[in-house]
Design a protein around this motif. Structure first.
Motif, PDB file in Angstrom:
ATOM      1  N   LYS A   1      48.060 -84.508 -30.273  1.00 54.19           N
ATOM      2  CA  LYS A   1      47.662 -83.521 -29.990  1.00 54.19           C
ATOM      3  C   LYS A   1      47.868 -82.793 -31.481  1.00 54.19           C
ATOM      4  O   LYS A   1      47.820 -82.989 -31.982  1.00 54.19           O
TER       5      LYS A   1
ATOM      6  N   THR B   1      40.305 -85.873 -25.084  1.00 58.64           N
ATOM      7  CA  THR B   1      39.679 -84.872 -25.158  1.00 58.64           C
ATOM      8  C   THR B   1      38.326 -83.784 -24.090  1.00 58.64           C
ATOM      9  O   THR B   1      38.277 -85.220 -22.950  1.00 58.64           O
TER      10      THR B   1
ATOM     11  N   HIS C   1      40.913 -79.392 -29.279  1.00 62.07           N
ATOM     12  CA  HIS C   1      42.218 -80.593 -29.204  1.00 62.07           C
ATOM     13  C   HIS C   1      41.638 -81.940 -28.546  1.00 62.07           C
ATOM     14  O   HIS C   1      41.449 -81.828 -27.196  1.00 62.07           O
ATOM     15  N   TRP C   2      42.392 -83.031 -29.181  1.00 63.87           N
ATOM     16  CA  TRP C   2      42.439 -84.595 -28.855  1.00 63.87           C
ATOM     17  C   TRP C   2      43.876 -84.680 -28.660  1.00 63.87           C
ATOM     18  O   TRP C   2      44.946 -84.009 -29.028  1.00 63.87           O
ATOM     19  N   TYR C   3      43.705 -85.184 -27.364  1.00 62.01           N
ATOM     20  CA  TYR C   3      44.954 -85.531 -26.471  1.00 62.01           C
ATOM     21  C   TYR C   3      45.815 -87.138 -26.727  1.00 62.01           C
ATOM     22  O   TYR C   3      44.769 -87.923 -26.279  1.00 62.01           O
TER      23      TYR C   3
ATOM     24  N   LYS D   1      43.911 -81.135 -33.576  1.00 61.54           N
ATOM     25  CA  LYS D   1      42.696 -79.934 -33.153  1.00 61.54           C
ATOM     26  C   LYS D   1      41.487 -80.500 -34.753  1.00 61.54           C
ATOM     27  O   LYS D   1      42.007 -80.494 -35.785  1.00 61.54           O
TER      28      LYS D   1
ATOM     29  N   SER E   1      35.783 -81.054 -22.058  1.00 68.47           N
ATOM     30  CA  SER E   1      35.085 -80.107 -21.802  1.00 68.47           C
ATOM     31  C   SER E   1      36.204 -78.481 -21.997  1.00 68.47           C
ATOM     32  O   SER E   1      35.981 -77.685 -23.090  1.00 68.47           O
ATOM     33  N   LEU E   2      37.274 -78.392 -21.420  1.00 71.13           N
ATOM     34  CA  LEU E   2      37.730 -77.096 -21.320  1.00 71.13           C
ATOM     35  C   LEU E   2      38.877 -77.667 -22.521  1.00 71.13           C
ATOM     36  O   LEU E   2      39.495 -76.350 -23.514  1.00 71.13           O
ATOM     37  N   THR E   3      39.358 -78.516 -22.997  1.00 71.57           N
ATOM     38  CA  THR E   3      40.172 -78.773 -24.255  1.00 71.57           C
ATOM     39  C   THR E   3      39.843 -78.606 -25.923  1.00 71.57           C
ATOM     40  O   THR E   3      40.834 -78.997 -26.651  1.00 71.57           O
TER      41      THR E   3
END
Length: 108
Positions: free
Chosen positions: A23, A56, A63-65, A25, A58-60
């Motif tokens: 994860k 990622t 932050h990329w996962y 940011k 629109s809600l996260t």
């Protein structure tokens, strides 16, 4: 950029591989892609085109996962995050040193 790498040991107590989840940011422009690139095949062997892609929404955002990456347990690896831009250029994470991790199984 902040990051998190979590680890989980292989099936039925096996220590052959470890699951990694990343994860980070980072603010990006529309159409950019964030990747985790590193010294393991699962991380593209330092080739951004074959690196582990993060996602990622629109809600996260910002932050990329990542999805799960499977790497050999006990063998140290190095990695960096990078942004692949629409024009084909790549911007690597700042800092002269690579991030390092030694997957040992279990959970972080």
């Amino acid at each position: 950029a902040s990051h998190m790498a979590s680890k989980r040991q292989g099936r039925e107590g096996s220590s052959l591989w470890t699951q990694l989840l990343f994860k980070v940011k980072v603010s990006t422009a529309f159409g950019d892609t964030v990747v985790c690139c590193g010294s393991d095949k699962a991380l593209g062997n330092w080739d951004p085109e074959r690196a582990l892609k993060l996602s990622t929404g629109s809600l996260t955002f910002p932050h990329w996962y990542s999805c799960t990456a499977y790497v050999s347990t006990g063998r140290g690896l190095q990695y960096k995050f990078a942004v692949k831009h629409n024009d084909g250029s790549v911007t690597w994470e700042e800092g002269g040193y690579n991030r390092r991790i030694v997957p040992i199984g279990g959970r972080l």
